[in-house]
Design a protein around this motif. Structure first.
Motif, PDB file in Angstrom:
ATOM      1  N   ARG A  71      10.074   6.039  24.293  1.00 32.14           N
ATOM      2  CA  ARG A  71       9.008   6.685  23.412  1.00 32.14           C
ATOM      3  C   ARG A  71       8.824   7.124  22.208  1.00 32.14           C
ATOM      4  NH1 ARG A  71       5.979  10.764  22.220  1.00 32.14           N
ATOM      5  NH2 ARG A  71       4.077  10.676  22.799  1.00 32.14           N
ATOM      6  N   ASP A  72      10.487   7.358  22.272  1.00 29.63           N
ATOM      7  CA  ASP A  72      10.809   8.029  20.927  1.00 29.63           C
ATOM      8  C   ASP A  72      10.591   6.724  19.675  1.00 29.63           C
ATOM      9  OD1 ASP A  72      13.198   6.885  21.323  1.00 29.63           O
ATOM     10  OD2 ASP A  72      14.251   8.558  20.890  1.00 29.63           O
ATOM     11  N   GLN A  73      10.177   5.327  20.004  1.00 29.41           N
ATOM     12  CA  GLN A  73      10.405   4.062  19.594  1.00 29.41           C
ATOM     13  C   GLN A  73       8.985   3.684  19.508  1.00 29.41           C
ATOM     14  OE1 GLN A  73      13.893   2.255  19.063  1.00 29.41           O
ATOM     15  NE2 GLN A  73      15.188   3.833  18.294  1.00 29.41           N
ATOM     16  N   ALA A  74       7.884   4.062  20.167  1.00 31.18           N
ATOM     17  CA  ALA A  74       7.158   3.823  20.400  1.00 31.18           C
ATOM     18  C   ALA A  74       5.951   3.476  18.692  1.00 31.18           C
ATOM     19  CB  ALA A  74       5.527   4.287  21.151  1.00 31.18           C
ATOM     20  N   PRO A  75       5.016   3.015  18.545  1.00 33.04           N
ATOM     21  CA  PRO A  75       4.530   2.682  17.621  1.00 33.04           C
ATOM     22  C   PRO A  75       4.229   4.454  17.077  1.00 33.04           C
ATOM     23  CG  PRO A  75       3.249   1.265  18.118  1.00 33.04           C
ATOM     24  CD  PRO A  75       4.219   1.998  19.483  1.00 33.04           C
ATOM     25  N   ARG A  76       3.896   4.949  15.811  1.00 33.83           N
ATOM     26  CA  ARG A  76       3.262   5.834  14.981  1.00 33.83           C
ATOM     27  C   ARG A  76       2.749   5.653  13.969  1.00 33.83           C
ATOM     28  NH1 ARG A  76       7.701   7.431  18.577  1.00 33.83           N
ATOM     29  NH2 ARG A  76       7.201   9.749  19.130  1.00 33.83           N
ATOM     30  N   ALA A  77       1.887   6.761  13.444  1.00 38.43           N
ATOM     31  CA  ALA A  77       1.170   6.544  12.062  1.00 38.43           C
ATOM     32  C   ALA A  77       0.911   7.974  11.425  1.00 38.43           C
ATOM     33  CB  ALA A  77      -0.563   6.365  12.812  1.00 38.43           C
ATOM     34  N   LEU A  78       1.535   7.481   9.842  1.00 42.56           N
ATOM     35  CA  LEU A  78       1.406   8.744   8.858  1.00 42.56           C
ATOM     36  C   LEU A  78      -0.558   8.336   8.754  1.00 42.56           C
ATOM     37  CD1 LEU A  78       4.184   8.184   9.173  1.00 42.56           C
ATOM     38  CD2 LEU A  78       3.918  10.020   7.187  1.00 42.56           C
ATOM     39  N   LEU A  79      -1.408   9.505   8.559  1.00 42.75           N
ATOM     40  CA  LEU A  79      -2.786   9.594   7.777  1.00 42.75           C
ATOM     41  C   LEU A  79      -2.823  10.347   6.725  1.00 42.75           C
ATOM     42  CD1 LEU A  79      -5.592   8.576   8.320  1.00 42.75           C
ATOM     43  CD2 LEU A  79      -5.548  10.585   9.735  1.00 42.75           C
ATOM     44  N   ASN A  80      -2.606   9.916   5.822  1.00 39.45           N
ATOM     45  CA  ASN A  80      -3.097  10.689   4.411  1.00 39.45           C
ATOM     46  C   ASN A  80      -4.551  10.717   3.953  1.00 39.45           C
ATOM     47  OD1 ASN A  80      -1.801  13.002   2.401  1.00 39.45           O
ATOM     48  ND2 ASN A  80      -3.871  11.776   0.881  1.00 39.45           N
ATOM     49  N   LEU A  81      -5.693  12.133   4.102  1.00 39.34           N
ATOM     50  CA  LEU A  81      -6.613  12.247   4.150  1.00 39.34           C
ATOM     51  C   LEU A  81      -6.835  12.671   2.740  1.00 39.34           C
ATOM     52  CD1 LEU A  81      -6.777  13.954   6.987  1.00 39.34           C
ATOM     53  CD2 LEU A  81      -8.133  12.030   6.735  1.00 39.34           C
ATOM     54  N   GLY A  82      -7.113  12.272   1.799  1.00 38.26           N
ATOM     55  CA  GLY A  82      -7.766  12.262   0.318  1.00 38.26           C
ATOM     56  C   GLY A  82      -9.191  12.231   0.718  1.00 38.26           C
ATOM     57  N   GLY A  83      -9.364  12.115  -1.025  1.00 46.27           N
ATOM     58  CA  GLY A  83     -11.024  10.893  -1.291  1.00 46.27           C
ATOM     59  C   GLY A  83     -11.013  10.380  -0.120  1.00 46.27           C
ATOM     60  N   ILE A  84     -10.126   9.394   0.151  1.00 48.03           N
ATOM     61  CA  ILE A  84      -9.794   8.218   0.551  1.00 48.03           C
ATOM     62  C   ILE A  84      -8.672   8.591   2.104  1.00 48.03           C
ATOM     63  CG2 ILE A  84      -8.976   5.574   0.292  1.00 48.03           C
ATOM     64  CD1 ILE A  84     -12.307   6.281  -0.878  1.00 48.03           C
ATOM     65  N   ALA A  85      -8.670   7.965   2.906  1.00 47.29           N
ATOM     66  CA  ALA A  85      -7.974   8.011   3.577  1.00 47.29           C
ATOM     67  C   ALA A  85      -6.480   6.094   3.855  1.00 47.29           C
ATOM     68  CB  ALA A  85      -8.644   8.240   5.187  1.00 47.29           C
ATOM     69  N   ARG A  96      12.382   6.997  14.559  1.00 46.24           N
ATOM     70  CA  ARG A  96      10.948   6.397  15.248  1.00 46.24           C
ATOM     71  C   ARG A  96      10.464   4.934  15.293  1.00 46.24           C
ATOM     72  NH1 ARG A  96      11.161  10.697  18.262  1.00 46.24           N
ATOM     73  NH2 ARG A  96      10.216  12.403  17.486  1.00 46.24           N
ATOM     74  N   VAL A  97      11.478   4.480  14.638  1.00 42.97           N
ATOM     75  CA  VAL A  97      10.977   3.297  14.499  1.00 42.97           C
ATOM     76  C   VAL A  97      11.826   2.218  15.421  1.00 42.97           C
ATOM     77  CG1 VAL A  97      10.743   1.159  12.745  1.00 42.97           C
ATOM     78  CG2 VAL A  97       9.743   3.812  12.147  1.00 42.97           C
ATOM     79  N   GLY A  98      11.141   1.553  16.464  1.00 44.12           N
ATOM     80  CA  GLY A  98      12.156   0.469  17.395  1.00 44.12           C
ATOM     81  C   GLY A  98      12.015  -0.920  16.695  1.00 44.12           C
ATOM     82  N   ARG A  99      12.402  -1.919  16.744  1.00 38.37           N
ATOM     83  CA  ARG A  99      13.547  -3.270  16.971  1.00 38.37           C
ATOM     84  C   ARG A  99      12.926  -3.683  18.108  1.00 38.37           C
ATOM     85  NH1 ARG A  99      18.441  -1.306  15.450  1.00 38.37           N
ATOM     86  NH2 ARG A  99      18.757  -1.826  13.138  1.00 38.37           N
ATOM     87  N   LEU A 116      10.640   4.743   5.459  1.00 38.79           N
ATOM     88  CA  LEU A 116      11.649   5.978   5.334  1.00 38.79           C
ATOM     89  C   LEU A 116      12.493   6.918   6.332  1.00 38.79           C
ATOM     90  CD1 LEU A 116      11.786   4.852   1.519  1.00 38.79           C
ATOM     91  CD2 LEU A 116      13.163   3.899   3.514  1.00 38.79           C
ATOM     92  N   LEU A 117      10.407   7.122   6.409  1.00 39.58           N
ATOM     93  CA  LEU A 117      10.587   8.865   6.843  1.00 39.58           C
ATOM     94  C   LEU A 117      11.033   8.476   8.393  1.00 39.58           C
ATOM     95  CD1 LEU A 117       7.633  11.495   5.112  1.00 39.58           C
ATOM     96  CD2 LEU A 117      10.139  11.571   5.422  1.00 39.58           C
ATOM     97  N   LEU A 118       9.738   7.867   9.205  1.00 39.96           N
ATOM     98  CA  LEU A 118       9.622   7.206  10.368  1.00 39.96           C
ATOM     99  C   LEU A 118      10.991   7.176  10.952  1.00 39.96           C
ATOM    100  CD1 LEU A 118       6.555   5.894  11.114  1.00 39.96           C
ATOM    101  CD2 LEU A 118       6.696   8.189  12.048  1.00 39.96           C
ATOM    102  N   ARG A 119      11.935   6.333   9.904  1.00 42.81           N
ATOM    103  CA  ARG A 119      12.812   5.239  10.321  1.00 42.81           C
ATOM    104  C   ARG A 119      14.183   6.758  10.279  1.00 42.81           C
ATOM    105  NH1 ARG A 119      13.858   1.078   6.442  1.00 42.81           N
ATOM    106  NH2 ARG A 119      12.777  -0.690   7.315  1.00 42.81           N
ATOM    107  N   ALA A 120      14.121   7.472   9.402  1.00 34.82           N
ATOM    108  CA  ALA A 120      14.840   8.411   9.866  1.00 34.82           C
ATOM    109  C   ALA A 120      15.043   9.705  10.832  1.00 34.82           C
ATOM    110  CB  ALA A 120      14.703   9.729   7.897  1.00 34.82           C
TER     111      ALA A 120
END
Ligand SMILES: Nc1ncnc2c1ncn2[C@@H]1O[C@H](COP(=O)(O)OP(=O)(O)O)[C@@H](O)[C@H]1O
Ligand SMILES: [Mg+2]
Length: 402
Positions: free
Chosen positions: A171-185, A162-165, A155-159
């Motif tokens: 480029r601004d709609q190219a694949p992107r990732a969010l990454l959380n680095l807690g105990g587990i990634a 950043r999410v293409g169809r 939802l954040l990427l769409r807002a």
């Protein structure tokens, strides 16, 4: 409405609480105004008790019962402090994830999970309705129940546009990732073929276990990556660690400290000093995250979680992820330490409005692998009679506003 989200992650390092003013359930264009967030440490005795419940420890129903109540009371106190500090003492809804003590996965299938932190203690302290047990429904529907971050991330990427169809040439709609680095990634990654959200493996949990064991518990983690910076990666051990079958499983998948447990490294004969061991484990996290993202050709990764505070881990990640740009979730409006608390607030807000807490993956299932997205959680009534609003609609986007 003012929603207070809280979670203690797999690191068991503290209770992350975030207070949000959320809106837009009726239109699907959600807004989140961050009002403030803080991490409250567990009391030393409760933290020790929780850690003592984790695999491979044997435990008793008595210990589980006691810790459920003690954790619930500490979570309740943390929540009330945050409500007083960030919402002038008045909020509408609490969402409490609790502390996972077991995530039951076998052969890539999730069968259950147990979080402690008795919601009744939270209602008693705050008087507010509480959404808890946010993973079980998804698991009952065939999903992994984790990671739930995919909902907020997509939802954040769409807002952010950043999410293409289809195969967007922009480029601004190219694949992107969010990454959380807690105990587990865990990662959420968008691509022209849909979205995937899954745990890549350990982020900090093996590093923490090695440091804690080497220092007899005096240090809980590799502060500022100092040990990793002083050590050298042992390629032979790294290769053996990379042979862990979990890393080769397809998404969606989830894991926890049942697999990457405190004694995980005991089966690896290595004879390394602590600095070399931590350097190798830090490299393991960087390599497994980069390998997991490699098929997607992402151009940007927004990282969050405590691992962002480890400069060696971030340097190694950036090196392995290049030419993609590694940045943090702050660029999407959510500070790295606060994102998971706000995620819980969002999940509970969706539940309150009868909206599934997991989004479709674009390929006919939910992001967690459930047959279809489900409304998550369990609602405990507050002091007032429970009155739920009219159901909302599946959200399209989530805008973080001032
Ligand atoms: N200054 C730091 N240097 C290195 N590692 C850190 C630092 N601060 C936090 N961490 C790591 O982050 C972990 C906590 O991250 P967090 O996002 O809270 O994880 P979880 O969601 O599992 O609780 C700690 O256990 C530690 O490994
Ligand atoms: Mg934490």
């Amino acid at each position: 409405m003012i929603v207070v989200g809280c979670i203690s992650g797999t690191s068991v390092d503290g209770i992350d609480v975030a207070v949000a003013d959320l809106g837009g359930a009726d239109s699907g264009q959600l807004t989140l105004r961050p009002l403030g967030a803080r991490t409250y440490p567990w009391s030393p005795s409760t933290r020790a008790g929780l850690l003592a419940l984790l695999p491979p420890a044997p435990t008793t129903a008595e210990a589980v019962c006691r810790l459920d109540i003690l954790a619930g009371e500490e979570i309740a106190a943390a929540l009330q402090s945050a409500i007083d500090e960030f919402a002038s003492g008045s909020a509408d809804l609490v969402v409490s994830h609790g502390q996972t003590i077991f995530h039951w996965v076998e052969g890539g299938v999730a069968y259950g999970g147990l979080q402690l932190g008795q919601p009744a203690a939270i209602v008693e302290r705050t008087g507010l309705p509480v959404v808890s047990d946010v993973r079980s429904r998804d698991i009952a529907a065939g999903g992994q129940g984790a990671p739930l971050a995919g909902t907020m991330d997509l939802l954040l990427l769409r807002a952010a546009g950043r999410v293409g169809r289809g195969t967007s040439p922009y480029r601004d709609q190219a694949p992107r990732a969010l990454l959380n680095l807690g105990g587990i990634a865990n990662v959420t990654v968008t691509s022209p073929h849909g979205t995937a959200a899954f745990d890549t493996g350990p982020a900090n949990c093996l590093i923490d276990a090695a440091v804690s064991s080497a220092t007899s518990g005096v240090q809980a983690y590799d502060a500022d990556g100092r040990l990793a910076a002083a050590g050298r990666v042992d390629q032979a051990l790294l290769e053996r660690l990379l042979a862990e079958p979990y890393f080769a499983l397809p998404a969606p998948k989830s894991t926890g400290r049942e697999l990457f447990r405190a004694d995980y490294l005991a089966s690896y004969e290595h004879g390394l000093g602590i600095a070399d061991l931590v350097a190798t484990l830090t490299e393991l996290t960087a390599v497994t995250v980069a390998d997991a993202l490699a098929p997607y050709n992402v151009v940007e990764i927004y990282a969050s979680g405590g691992g962002v505070r480890n400069p060696v881990l971030m340097d190694r990640l950036a090196a392995h992820l290049t030419p993609a740009r590694l940045t943090t979730s702050d660029e999407l409006g959510l500070p790295v330490d606060d994102k998971e608390g706000y995620l819980m607030a969002l999940i509970g807000y969706l539940t309150w409005h009868g909206i599934p807490g997991v989004l479709p993956d674009g390929g006919g299932r939910s992001l967690t692998g459930a047959r279809t997205p489900r409304v998550l959680g369990r609602i405990s009534p507050g002091d007032r009679p429970l009155r739920l609003p009219e159901p909302g609609v599946t959200p399209r986007s989530l805008r973080v506003v001032d």
